[in-house]
Motif scaffolding. Structure first.
Motif, PDB file in Angstrom:
ATOM      1  N   THR A  25      32.863  45.297 -26.118  1.00 53.27           N
ATOM      2  CA  THR A  25      33.924  46.108 -25.273  1.00 53.27           C
ATOM      3  C   THR A  25      33.506  45.532 -23.938  1.00 53.27           C
ATOM      4  O   THR A  25      32.288  44.772 -23.718  1.00 53.27           O
ATOM      5  N   THR A  28      34.729  46.677 -16.967  1.00 49.00           N
ATOM      6  CA  THR A  28      34.860  46.040 -15.922  1.00 49.00           C
ATOM      7  C   THR A  28      35.003  47.269 -14.582  1.00 49.00           C
ATOM      8  O   THR A  28      35.418  48.157 -14.596  1.00 49.00           O
ATOM      9  N   GLN A  30      35.072  48.262 -10.506  1.00 48.37           N
ATOM     10  CA  GLN A  30      35.786  48.164  -9.419  1.00 48.37           C
ATOM     11  C   GLN A  30      36.016  46.927  -8.360  1.00 48.37           C
ATOM     12  O   GLN A  30      36.938  46.474  -7.861  1.00 48.37           O
ATOM     13  N   GLN A  34      32.461  42.020 -14.738  1.00 50.45           N
ATOM     14  CA  GLN A  34      32.594  42.468 -15.947  1.00 50.45           C
ATOM     15  C   GLN A  34      31.339  42.327 -16.659  1.00 50.45           C
ATOM     16  O   GLN A  34      30.529  41.275 -16.519  1.00 50.45           O
ATOM     17  N   ALA A  68      36.150  50.602 -13.383  1.00 49.08           N
ATOM     18  CA  ALA A  68      37.839  50.541 -13.448  1.00 49.08           C
ATOM     19  C   ALA A  68      38.397  50.689 -14.842  1.00 49.08           C
ATOM     20  O   ALA A  68      39.160  51.276 -15.006  1.00 49.08           O
ATOM     21  N   THR A  69      37.688  49.777 -15.812  1.00 52.92           N
ATOM     22  CA  THR A  69      38.263  49.987 -16.950  1.00 52.92           C
ATOM     23  C   THR A  69      37.203  49.697 -18.144  1.00 52.92           C
ATOM     24  O   THR A  69      36.100  49.001 -17.874  1.00 52.92           O
ATOM     25  N   LYS A  71      37.400  48.042 -21.996  1.00 53.55           N
ATOM     26  CA  LYS A  71      38.342  47.930 -23.117  1.00 53.55           C
ATOM     27  C   LYS A  71      37.759  47.152 -24.270  1.00 53.55           C
ATOM     28  O   LYS A  71      36.831  46.522 -24.075  1.00 53.55           O
TER      29      LYS A  71
END
Length: 74
Positions: A25, A28, A30, A34, A68-69, A71
């Motif tokens: 996974t 990320t 802000q 990453q 932020a994410t 994924k």
């Protein structure tokens, strides 16, 4: 004796099967940082943090509002 062998075989097969279920996974932040993790991070905890171990083995804990994410890696 046969029952012990059968149980041991089942445990071994189950362990190998679960090891194949991990999905890398990408988390990320802000600020653009990453992190690649071995598994999906624990969701936001009661204290407002995400916790995970990155692929280098480092334990990371970040505030949820900094993320932020999250994924799955393609």
């Amino acid at each position: 004796m046969n029952m012990k062998i059968a149980v041991a075989g089942f445990v071994l097969i189950a362990g190998v099967g679960l090891a194949g279920c991990s999905t890398q996974t990408v988390v990320t932040l802000q600020n653009g940082t990453q992190y690649v993790t071995k598994d999906a991070p624990k969701t936001k905890s009661e204290d407002g943090f995400y916790e995970f171990v990155d692929i280098s083995g480092k334990h990371v804990k970040v505030r949820a509002d900094e993320v932020a994410t999250v994924k799955e890696e393609d």
